[in-house]
Every structure is written in C-alpha cells, then in structure tokens.
Design a protein around this motif. Sequence first.
Motif, PDB file in Angstrom:
ATOM      1  N   LEU A  45      10.854   0.283  -3.254  1.00 50.31           N
ATOM      2  CA  LEU A  45      10.532  -0.602  -4.205  1.00 50.31           C
ATOM      3  C   LEU A  45       9.583  -1.488  -3.317  1.00 50.31           C
ATOM      4  O   LEU A  45       9.869  -1.357  -2.082  1.00 50.31           O
ATOM      5  N   THR A  46       8.430  -1.719  -4.018  1.00 51.55           N
ATOM      6  CA  THR A  46       7.559  -2.828  -2.702  1.00 51.55           C
ATOM      7  C   THR A  46       7.528  -4.108  -2.528  1.00 51.55           C
ATOM      8  O   THR A  46       8.154  -5.069  -3.866  1.00 51.55           O
ATOM      9  N   LEU A  47       8.246  -4.942  -1.472  1.00 58.13           N
ATOM     10  CA  LEU A  47       8.871  -6.037  -1.287  1.00 58.13           C
ATOM     11  C   LEU A  47       6.831  -7.213  -1.670  1.00 58.13           C
ATOM     12  O   LEU A  47       7.184  -7.532  -1.727  1.00 58.13           O
ATOM     13  N   ALA A 112      10.823  -7.885  -9.168  1.00 61.23           N
ATOM     14  CA  ALA A 112      11.614  -6.149  -8.566  1.00 61.23           C
ATOM     15  C   ALA A 112      11.030  -5.212  -9.691  1.00 61.23           C
ATOM     16  O   ALA A 112      11.649  -5.147 -10.552  1.00 61.23           O
ATOM     17  N   HIS A 113      10.799  -3.972  -8.769  1.00 63.75           N
ATOM     18  CA  HIS A 113      10.299  -3.182  -9.870  1.00 63.75           C
ATOM     19  C   HIS A 113      10.065  -2.056  -9.041  1.00 63.75           C
ATOM     20  O   HIS A 113       9.731  -1.414  -8.113  1.00 63.75           O
ATOM     21  N   VAL A 114      10.963  -0.782  -9.523  1.00 63.28           N
ATOM     22  CA  VAL A 114      10.656   0.399  -8.769  1.00 63.28           C
ATOM     23  C   VAL A 114       9.625   2.178  -9.899  1.00 63.28           C
ATOM     24  O   VAL A 114      10.161   2.360 -10.719  1.00 63.28           O
ATOM     25  N   THR A 115       8.355   1.976  -8.880  1.00 69.06           N
ATOM     26  CA  THR A 115       8.369   2.541  -9.974  1.00 69.06           C
ATOM     27  C   THR A 115       8.337   4.063 -10.049  1.00 69.06           C
ATOM     28  O   THR A 115       8.461   4.525  -9.154  1.00 69.06           O
ATOM     29  N   LEU A 116       8.514   4.418 -11.075  1.00 71.01           N
ATOM     30  CA  LEU A 116       9.202   5.831 -10.951  1.00 71.01           C
ATOM     31  C   LEU A 116       8.182   7.086 -11.793  1.00 71.01           C
ATOM     32  O   LEU A 116       8.365   8.004 -12.054  1.00 71.01           O
TER      33      LEU A 116
HETATM   34  P1  2AM Z   1       3.931  -0.174  -7.501  1.00 64.39           P
HETATM   35  O1  2AM Z   1       4.985   0.553  -7.590  1.00 64.39           O
HETATM   36  O2  2AM Z   1       3.922  -1.278  -8.782  1.00 64.39           O
HETATM   37  O3  2AM Z   1       2.640   0.965  -8.372  1.00 64.39           O
HETATM   38  C1  2AM Z   1       2.693   1.323  -2.461  1.00 64.39           C
HETATM   39  O4  2AM Z   1       0.903   1.803  -2.873  1.00 64.39           O
HETATM   40  C2  2AM Z   1       3.256   0.275  -2.802  1.00 64.39           C
HETATM   41  O5  2AM Z   1       2.257  -1.065  -3.200  1.00 64.39           O
HETATM   42  C3  2AM Z   1       3.096   1.177  -4.283  1.00 64.39           C
HETATM   43  O6  2AM Z   1       4.870   0.775  -4.687  1.00 64.39           O
HETATM   44  C4  2AM Z   1       2.952  -0.184  -5.390  1.00 64.39           C
HETATM   45  O7  2AM Z   1       3.631  -0.998  -6.626  1.00 64.39           O
HETATM   46  C5  2AM Z   1       2.280  -1.495  -4.191  1.00 64.39           C
HETATM   47  N1  2AM Z   1       0.311  -2.002  -4.577  1.00 64.39           N
HETATM   48  C6  2AM Z   1      -0.815  -0.672  -3.994  1.00 64.39           C
HETATM   49  N2  2AM Z   1      -1.492  -0.941  -4.484  1.00 64.39           N
HETATM   50  C7  2AM Z   1      -1.324  -3.071  -4.872  1.00 64.39           C
HETATM   51  C8  2AM Z   1      -1.954  -4.570  -4.675  1.00 64.39           C
HETATM   52  N3  2AM Z   1      -3.149  -3.565  -4.711  1.00 64.39           N
HETATM   53  N4  2AM Z   1      -1.365  -4.952  -5.192  1.00 64.39           N
HETATM   54  C9  2AM Z   1      -0.148  -4.961  -5.355  1.00 64.39           C
HETATM   55  N5  2AM Z   1       0.096  -4.080  -5.093  1.00 64.39           N
HETATM   56  C10 2AM Z   1       0.303  -2.749  -4.613  1.00 64.39           C
END
Ligand code: 2AM
Length: 162
Positions: A45-47, A112-116
Amino acid sequence: MTDAAPRLFFAVWPPVGTAAALADWAREARRECGGRATPRERIHLTLAFLGDADPEMARARGAAIRLPGLSLRIEQARYWAHNRIVWAGPLETPAGLQALARELGETRAFAAHVTLIRKARPPGTLPPPPALEWPVTQFTLVNSVLGPEGPDYEVLERYALE
Ligand code: 2AM
C-alpha cells in the motif's frame, strides 16, 4: 543500483499471510477482468509517492515520524477506470493512515488502496475480497527501479511505528 532518476515512495508491506490471501484473490478476480496480477511479494500500500525527490530528505522525513501503529481492514475490492487497476482496501481510509501519508509528504488526496491487478478491463462483478485485518507496525522507503522485466522495488529504509 541505477543511474536513472529515483522514483521514491513510502509504503507498507503486508504480513506474508495477508499478501498470500490477496494474491490468491487477485488470481481469481483476473478471470473477470484480465490484466496483470501483482505478484505476492510486490503487494503493498503506497503511503506517499515522492518520485524524483532527494533521498536524504525522504529519509529524514521517514525518521521524523512519531505515529502509532494501526490496523488496516480489507473490506472492499473496486475497479478504477482512470488507471485501469483493481484494488482492495478499507471502506474508509483510517485517520491514522491519512495522517501518516500527509506527514510523509503526500499532497494529493489519499485513498488507501492496494493495487492487485493492472491493465484490467472493467469487470462485471468482482468476487468479494478476503476479510483481512492487516497490522501496520512499520513502513518503508522504497525506490522503484526500472528493469528489463518492469519495475523492481529496492527497499532503502524501514521505520517502526510506535
Ligand atoms: P498505484 O498502486 O496506485 O499504481 C510504486 O509505483 C507505487 O507508487 C505504486 O503503488 C503506485 O500506486 C504509486 N505511484 C506510482 N506512480 C505514481 C504517481 N505518478 N503518482 C502517485 N502514485 C504513484
């Protein structure tokens, strides 16, 4: 290591059992929408996405955090048409996670989301995601390194929550 510009982000990684359950679900959901399922070990999950930020500044930001751990519930799975991802996450972003994302430098609205699954087609009905309670006790600073087989994640630092 790479000479390319850093693509830094802060993220939380799930416990291995949680990641396995989410990866299993993604494989099942792919029948509905195609696309590429995130491999188990890359589920996160990206913060805060910092991109081409100064790594020292990012490290300092991570080290300055004094926030409590929290529990993240997986309660829904959705499709976003704008970036063609299928994700799982809580019904509402927990306030503690919101605070953590903001203090780590995320300036945009944080959901908050986990890309699957990436490059997914609009699904009909997604199967219900596994009901999980993911203990968030630490977070990591990661660099996304573009390799021949897509991005690779390089963990730069780990930080404990209190
Ligand atoms: P995502 O899962 O919604 O695609 C690593 O690439 C992480 O950073 C990923 O989880 C991605 O979110 C997020 N990410 C990548 N590029 C991004 C951007 N330009 N802006 C915001 N989040 C980004």
